[in-house]
Scaffold this motif. Structure first.
Motif, PDB file in Angstrom:
ATOM      1  N   VAL A 281     -35.417  -7.400 -63.890  1.00  0.00           N
ATOM      2  CA  VAL A 281     -35.674  -8.821 -63.730  1.00  0.00           C
ATOM      3  C   VAL A 281     -37.062  -8.936 -63.096  1.00  0.00           C
ATOM      4  O   VAL A 281     -37.381  -8.239 -62.145  1.00  0.00           O
ATOM      5  N   GLY A 282     -37.902  -9.792 -63.660  1.00  0.00           N
ATOM      6  CA  GLY A 282     -39.271  -9.910 -63.167  1.00  0.00           C
ATOM      7  C   GLY A 282     -40.269  -9.200 -64.047  1.00  0.00           C
ATOM      8  O   GLY A 282     -41.474  -9.348 -63.880  1.00  0.00           O
ATOM      9  N   LYS A 283     -39.788  -8.421 -65.003  1.00  0.00           N
ATOM     10  CA  LYS A 283     -40.666  -7.772 -65.972  1.00  0.00           C
ATOM     11  C   LYS A 283     -40.297  -8.243 -67.377  1.00  0.00           C
ATOM     12  O   LYS A 283     -40.111  -7.450 -68.297  1.00  0.00           O
ATOM     13  N   GLY A 284     -40.165  -9.542 -67.508  1.00  0.00           N
ATOM     14  CA  GLY A 284     -39.852 -10.118 -68.801  1.00  0.00           C
ATOM     15  C   GLY A 284     -38.381 -10.401 -69.003  1.00  0.00           C
ATOM     16  O   GLY A 284     -37.996 -11.095 -69.934  1.00  0.00           O
ATOM     17  N   GLY A 285     -37.541  -9.863 -68.118  1.00  0.00           N
ATOM     18  CA  GLY A 285     -36.111 -10.097 -68.250  1.00  0.00           C
ATOM     19  C   GLY A 285     -35.717 -11.452 -67.691  1.00  0.00           C
ATOM     20  O   GLY A 285     -36.149 -11.836 -66.611  1.00  0.00           O
ATOM     21  N   VAL A 286     -34.931 -12.204 -68.433  1.00  0.00           N
ATOM     22  CA  VAL A 286     -34.456 -13.508 -67.991  1.00  0.00           C
ATOM     23  C   VAL A 286     -33.019 -13.373 -67.528  1.00  0.00           C
ATOM     24  O   VAL A 286     -32.201 -12.715 -68.181  1.00  0.00           O
ATOM     25  N   LEU A 287     -32.709 -13.974 -66.395  1.00  0.00           N
ATOM     26  CA  LEU A 287     -31.347 -13.902 -65.870  1.00  0.00           C
ATOM     27  C   LEU A 287     -30.377 -14.578 -66.836  1.00  0.00           C
ATOM     28  O   LEU A 287     -30.545 -15.747 -67.170  1.00  0.00           O
TER      29      LEU A 287
ATOM     30  N   SER B  61     -45.307   2.176 -56.462  1.00  0.00           N
ATOM     31  CA  SER B  61     -46.060   3.036 -57.373  1.00  0.00           C
ATOM     32  C   SER B  61     -47.232   2.313 -58.018  1.00  0.00           C
ATOM     33  O   SER B  61     -47.923   2.891 -58.860  1.00  0.00           O
ATOM     34  N   SER B  62     -47.478   1.056 -57.647  1.00  0.00           N
ATOM     35  CA  SER B  62     -48.547   0.268 -58.253  1.00  0.00           C
ATOM     36  C   SER B  62     -49.511  -0.241 -57.182  1.00  0.00           C
ATOM     37  O   SER B  62     -49.212  -0.209 -55.986  1.00  0.00           O
ATOM     38  N   ALA B  63     -50.659  -0.735 -57.621  1.00  0.00           N
ATOM     39  CA  ALA B  63     -51.633  -1.301 -56.698  1.00  0.00           C
ATOM     40  C   ALA B  63     -51.084  -2.592 -56.079  1.00  0.00           C
ATOM     41  O   ALA B  63     -50.133  -3.182 -56.590  1.00  0.00           O
ATOM     42  N   PHE B  64     -51.713  -3.014 -54.999  1.00  0.00           N
ATOM     43  CA  PHE B  64     -51.228  -4.182 -54.263  1.00  0.00           C
ATOM     44  C   PHE B  64     -51.118  -5.409 -55.153  1.00  0.00           C
ATOM     45  O   PHE B  64     -50.114  -6.124 -55.122  1.00  0.00           O
ATOM     46  N   GLU B  65     -52.153  -5.691 -55.947  1.00  0.00           N
ATOM     47  CA  GLU B  65     -52.153  -6.900 -56.772  1.00  0.00           C
ATOM     48  C   GLU B  65     -51.018  -6.877 -57.786  1.00  0.00           C
ATOM     49  O   GLU B  65     -50.390  -7.914 -58.051  1.00  0.00           O
ATOM     50  N   VAL B  66     -50.740  -5.722 -58.361  1.00  0.00           N
ATOM     51  CA  VAL B  66     -49.647  -5.599 -59.340  1.00  0.00           C
ATOM     52  C   VAL B  66     -48.311  -5.831 -58.652  1.00  0.00           C
ATOM     53  O   VAL B  66     -47.436  -6.537 -59.165  1.00  0.00           O
ATOM     54  N   THR B  67     -48.152  -5.259 -57.459  1.00  0.00           N
ATOM     55  CA  THR B  67     -46.908  -5.438 -56.697  1.00  0.00           C
ATOM     56  C   THR B  67     -46.707  -6.895 -56.317  1.00  0.00           C
ATOM     57  O   THR B  67     -45.606  -7.444 -56.458  1.00  0.00           O
ATOM     58  N   ALA B  68     -47.755  -7.538 -55.840  1.00  0.00           N
ATOM     59  CA  ALA B  68     -47.650  -8.942 -55.441  1.00  0.00           C
ATOM     60  C   ALA B  68     -47.282  -9.826 -56.622  1.00  0.00           C
ATOM     61  O   ALA B  68     -46.466 -10.761 -56.492  1.00  0.00           O
ATOM     62  N   ALA B  69     -47.859  -9.540 -57.795  1.00  0.00           N
ATOM     63  CA  ALA B  69     -47.547 -10.326 -58.989  1.00  0.00           C
ATOM     64  C   ALA B  69     -46.090 -10.134 -59.408  1.00  0.00           C
ATOM     65  O   ALA B  69     -45.408 -11.090 -59.814  1.00  0.00           O
ATOM     66  N   PHE B  70     -45.602  -8.905 -59.311  1.00  0.00           N
ATOM     67  CA  PHE B  70     -44.209  -8.620 -59.652  1.00  0.00           C
ATOM     68  C   PHE B  70     -43.271  -9.344 -58.701  1.00  0.00           C
ATOM     69  O   PHE B  70     -42.269  -9.943 -59.115  1.00  0.00           O
ATOM     70  N   MET B  71     -43.606  -9.326 -57.413  1.00  0.00           N
ATOM     71  CA  MET B  71     -42.781 -10.030 -56.429  1.00  0.00           C
ATOM     72  C   MET B  71     -42.734 -11.520 -56.732  1.00  0.00           C
ATOM     73  O   MET B  71     -41.695 -12.172 -56.594  1.00  0.00           O
ATOM     74  N   SER B  72     -43.856 -12.074 -57.158  1.00  0.00           N
ATOM     75  CA  SER B  72     -43.900 -13.494 -57.485  1.00  0.00           C
ATOM     76  C   SER B  72     -42.953 -13.822 -58.631  1.00  0.00           C
ATOM     77  O   SER B  72     -42.264 -14.855 -58.608  1.00  0.00           O
ATOM     78  N   ARG B  73     -42.884 -12.933 -59.614  1.00  0.00           N
ATOM     79  CA  ARG B  73     -41.978 -13.175 -60.745  1.00  0.00           C
ATOM     80  C   ARG B  73     -40.521 -13.068 -60.315  1.00  0.00           C
ATOM     81  O   ARG B  73     -39.658 -13.802 -60.816  1.00  0.00           O
TER      82      ARG B  73
END
Length: 351
Positions: free
Chosen positions: A32-38, A61-73
């Motif tokens: 969830v957060g990587k294209g998966g819809v609940l 395992s990712s850079a800060f910006e990638v992690t922050a974007a994933f958290m936002s999703r």
């Protein structure tokens, strides 16, 4: 232990605070957060699980910006279903999740790669909602050596600064995947209770991902908590089964005491369906990339899956608790293992 006739009733289980100290928000293996819809089907499994809260990985395992974007999703996904999910940022939030019959979602990292070598990133991630920080993941990192790194060099000066920052932010230090020397040194360096949220006991099954008795005991003496996973590393080869989980949990209780043991399945909420599509996904998108990245551990492979067949249902922790009670463990102990101990640690550390 002698087996009792009566086990854990569904009513008693519903009254418990039940926490998976390391799991994932994934549907059929997809994050969830990587294209998966609940989906409604997935949320039915969430409700059927009986879970009060789950700690899910948002970085490591990712850079800060990638992690922050994933958290936002993930934030957006949780916000889209406020009837079923809520983000956990304090220990009191877990009580609210229980009372409102929603799944509390705790954000964790599996490693410190997303810090980009900057200790101040700990505070930034904590502000975004991360509450559990894992120091390393299997191989060598800036903070210290992981469990499959042969040199076993321990924690670095940067790692010590990271530990101080984690504790200053009232977050939980997680030493899962850490090397033996890293684990020992990090426990000694910590000033607050820390955790190994998902591992096994090396005395039961020798494996790089499993933990020695001395480390388990030191963790408990510091007020920390040790979580047993439902992973393939619970046995030397082949698929882990129910008896493996029970053997590791009972050994951990013997070493750490019932107040310092819990469950972190390292798995999903929904049932694993071993169809052709999932097997191909597991081989191509999980196993082969782990080998290429050098983070695979012994007893991994395309035909070995991260689940326990006897517990392959959403309410797997109820079945596990039922098995413990039938083996003679008291209900009060089972309540601690299934979530009470983690609840206590979260309330103490997140305060």
């Amino acid at each position: 232990m002698e087996r009792h006739i009566e086990g854990l009733s569904k009513d008693a289980y519903r009254k418990m605070i039940v926490i998976d100290g390391k799991g994932f928000l994934r549907q059929r293996g997809r994050y969830v957060g990587k294209g998966g819809v609940l989906t409604d089907t997935y949320l039915e499994d969430v409700r059927a699980s009986g879970l009060t809260a789950i700690s899910t990985t948002v970085g490591g395992s990712s850079a800060f910006e990638v992690t922050a974007a994933f958290m936002s999703r993930i934030d957006e996904a949780i916000a889209s279903r406020p009837d079923a999910l809520m983000k956990i940022e304090t220990g009191a939030d877990i009580d609210e999740a229980k009372q409102s019959r929603r799944l509390g979602v705790i954000y964790d990292t599996q490693g410190t790669h997303e810090l980009d070598g900057k200790v101040e990133r700990v505070a930034e991630l904590a502000r975004l909602g991360v509450r559990v920080f894992q120091l390393t993941y299997n191989r060598a990192a800036l903070a210290g050596d992981g469990c499959v790194e042969g040199r076993n060099a321990g924690i670095s000066d940067f790692g010590r600064e990271v530990i101080e920052a984690i504790e200053a932010q009232h977050c939980l230090l997680d030493l899962s995947h850490a090397g033996r020397r890293t684990t020992t040194e990090a426990i000694a360096a910590s000033k607050r209770p820390c955790a190994i949220t998902h591992a096994g006991c090396n005395a039961v099954t020798p494996h790089p991902r499993n933990v020695d008795d001395a480390e388990i005991r030191a963790l408990a003496e510091k007020g920390g908590i040790f979580g047993i996973y439902f992973m393939t590393y619970l046995r030397a080869s082949g698929q882990s089964v129910r008896d493996d989980v029970i053997a590791h949990i009972e050994h951990a209780i013997d070493i750490a005491g019932e107040d310092h043991v819990t469950i972190g399945t390292d798995g999903d909420i929904d049932s694993l369906v071993l169809d052709k599509a999932f097997r191909e996904y597991w081989r191509v998108e999980v196993c082969e990339p782990r080998v290429r990245a050098g983070i695979a551990a012994p007893n991994e492979g395309p035909d070995i899956f991260n689940y326990v067949p006897e517990y392959n249902v959403p309410d797997r922790l109820r079945l596990f608790g039922d098995d413990l009670i039938k083996r003679g463990h008291k209900l009060s102990r089972v309540e601690k293992i299934l979530g009470g101990n983690l609840h206590r640690i979260y309330r103490d550390v997140f305060a």
